[in-house]
Design a protein around this motif. Sequence first.
Motif, PDB file in Angstrom:
ATOM      1  N   ASN B 172       0.840  -1.188   0.000  1.00 41.81           N
ATOM      2  CA  ASN B 172       0.000   0.000   0.000  1.00 41.81           C
ATOM      3  C   ASN B 172       0.876   1.239   0.000  1.00 41.81           C
ATOM      4  O   ASN B 172       1.918   1.278   0.658  1.00 41.81           O
ATOM      5  CB  ASN B 172      -0.856   0.062   1.273  1.00 41.81           C
ATOM      6  N   VAL B 175      -1.164   7.403   2.009  1.00 44.40           N
ATOM      7  CA  VAL B 175      -1.404   8.716   1.416  1.00 44.40           C
ATOM      8  C   VAL B 175      -1.423   9.791   2.500  1.00 44.40           C
ATOM      9  O   VAL B 175      -0.915  10.886   2.311  1.00 44.40           O
ATOM     10  CB  VAL B 175      -2.731   8.705   0.629  1.00 44.40           C
ATOM     11  N   ASP B 308      -3.750   3.631  -0.660  1.00 44.91           N
ATOM     12  CA  ASP B 308      -4.283   3.555  -2.020  1.00 44.91           C
ATOM     13  C   ASP B 308      -5.071   2.266  -2.286  1.00 44.91           C
ATOM     14  O   ASP B 308      -6.038   2.287  -3.044  1.00 44.91           O
ATOM     15  CB  ASP B 308      -3.169   3.745  -3.064  1.00 44.91           C
TER      16      ASP B 308
END
Lengths: 343, 343
Positions: B172, B175, B308
Motif C-alpha cells: 500500500n 497517502v 491507495d
Amino acid sequence: MTKPRIIIIGFGNVGRGFAKVLNMKYNLIVEKFGVSPRVVAIVDSRGAAINPRGLDLEKALYIKKSEKTVAFYPGYGKLSVTGLEVLDKVDAEILVEATPTNIVDGEPGLSFMLEAMRTGRHVITANKGPLAVAFYKLSEESKKHDVQLKFDATVGGGTPVISLAKHCLSGNQIVSIRGVLNATTNFILTKMSENHCSIEEAVKEAKEKGICEMDPTYDLNGTDTACKMVILANALLERRVTYKDLPEVDGIEKITVEDLKEARKKGCTIKLVGLADEKRLLVEPMLVPFNDKICVDNTLNAVEFKTDLAKEIVIMGHGAGPIETASKMLNDMIEIFKSQTNR
Amino acid sequence: MTKPRIIIIGFGNVGRGFAKVLNMKYNLIVEKFGVSPRVVAIVDSRGAAINPRGLDLEKALYIKKSEKTVAFYPGYGKLSVTGLEVLDKVDAEILVEATPTNIVDGEPGLSFMLEAMRTGRHVITANKGPLAVAFYKLSEESKKHDVQLKFDATVGGGTPVISLAKHCLSGNQIVSIRGVLNATTNFILTKMSENHCSIEEAVKEAKEKGICEMDPTYDLNGTDTACKMVILANALLERRVTYKDLPEVDGIEKITVEDLKEARKKGCTIKLVGLADEKRLLVEPMLVPFNDKICVDNTLNAVEFKTDLAKEIVIMGHGAGPIETASKMLNDMIEIFKSQTNR
C-alpha cells in the motif's frame, strides 16, 4: 528468491484483484524489496495459461474479461488443464490460492494448498474454506515442509486483522477476540437501522450495490463470520477447532426493524458479533453500544483484541472489496520475500 | 543469533518496563521463537551492571528500586560507567535504548544509537528525541551497517502504529496519516469536556493519576505530538523532515471549557490532532466529530491511515504506560529474531 515464480489458482474477483495489485505495484516491489516476482501460471475453472518466463497480467485480465477464461490466452492458454496438473508440472515458489470458499470439505482449495506445500511452495490464500475445516492439518503441513502459509486475506477484507496480531503483537498473549467481521450483514443492519426498512429491502439494496452475493445465505446465517472466527481462534488463540465444532452460530435473519429501534432506546444497535477466548467461540447478533469501538457501520469491519501487555487494541477498515482483500495477499507475499531476503 | 545479547541503556519507566516484559515472556520467547535472549548490561544515569553471562533481571529491578541505580548490583555493578563505555567494552547484538527524550539535539540517545549501529548492533528504541532530530541520519546508518533500527515504541504507547504500517500494509502507499497521539492532552481534554473543568484542574487530576509528567509543557504545547508526527512522516511517507522544520505546531493551552461546549453543539469535540500527507505536516487542536473513528477518549490513541489499496485503516489502543510501551519493544525484538531465523 530474487525472481519468485507464482501460480495463481482461482481467477474470480479476488484472484483478479491480486493480479491487478501485483501489476500495479510491480516496480515498487522491485525497488523496495529487491525481488522481481512473475506469475508463471493462472488457472481458472475452465483451464490455464502457463508461461515459465512470466505471463503478461494485463493481457490475462483482458482475456479473462473477454473470453471468460484464461485458457484462451494467446500462445500459452490451454483448456481443461486443472490446478493439480499445474502444480505438478509448473515450477514455482508461491501458490496464490483464490478458489471459491467451500465450507463442507474445503475443496478444491484444500487439495491445492496441501499439494503446493507438499512440493515445497509457500501458500497465500484468501479462501476461508480450507482453513475453517482443516486449519491444524494445513498448519502442520506448512511446518513439516518448512514453507509459509499466509492467510491474512481470509479475515477482514482490507483490514489486516491476522497480520496485526502476528507481526505487531508478538510477545503479547491474546486473551480474547471480538469483532464485526461480515461486511454484508453489517451493511444490511446499518440500512435497516438508518432507513427503518425490512431485512428484505436492505438485502435488495445490498444486491443492487454489489455488496451482497446473489445467495447471501452464508452471510445472513452467520456461517461466514463463524468461519472467520474459527480461523482467528486457531491462528491467534491456539485453539484446535473446526467449523463443524461450532454449535453457537446465530445469524441476523430474525432481526427486525423493531429490534433495532428497541436497541437504540438503550444507546445501542445490533451487530453480528464473533467472540472467542480460551473457552468461548460464538457468533450471534448482539446489542452493541454506539460508543463501543467495534461499533462500525456499513461495510466496515472492526476487531478488538484484549491482550495481557498492550491491553485493548482495535483495528478497523474496509471489510470487503477485491482490491482491498488482494492488498493483503500482496502484503503476505511481501512478508514472504522479506523473510527470505532479511530486508 | 540463538542467544542474542542485549544492552539496555536507560533504566527509567520504559527501560524497566522492557526488563519486566522480557523477564515475564522469557519462556515463551524460547519456546516459540527458538532464541534465548540475555541482558548482558544495564546502564542508568549513575552507572552500570555488566555480566557477559546475563544479568538476573528481577535482581536488577530490585536493586534499581532500592538503591536508585543498578550500579549497586552485587558483584557486577559499577558506579560512573557510561553508556558509550559499555557499548565499547561489552559484546552484544542488540541495544535497547530508553534514555529520556531530548528534542534539542537528541542526546545522549542519539550518540548511543549511532555508536551501536556503527559497531554492528541492532537498535530498539522508545526515545523520540534522536528520531525527531536525525531520522534520516539514523536510517542511513542502519542501512550502511546492515542492522535494524526499530522504533515502534516511539509512537502510540501500546498502540502498534508504525509496525502496523510496516508489516501489515506493505504494498500500500500511505497517502495520509491523521491521529490523536498524546495520551496526556487527550486525558485533559476528555476531563475538561466531561467535568466542565478548567485546563488547570484537568492537569491537576492527570498529575494525581500519574498520567501526566510533573512538567507537562511538551505535551500541552504539542511538541510531543509533533515529534511523533515527524517520525511517522519520515518512516511512512518518506518525507525527510526534522522537528525543527515544523512551523505549524499548536497546543491545547488556550482551549477552554467554553470551546468544548461550543464544539459539542456541532456534534464534535476538540482533540489535539497530528496530520501528515505528501505536503502537510501539522499539529493543532481540531474539531473532531464524535463519530469520527479517531475520536477516542482519555489516554487512548488512535491513528487513521489513508492508503491507495486498502483505503482507510484505523488502529486504536492505549497511548501510555510503561508495560504497554515496552510490549512494543518486545515485539520489535521478536521481529529482529524472526528476521534472523526465518521463523
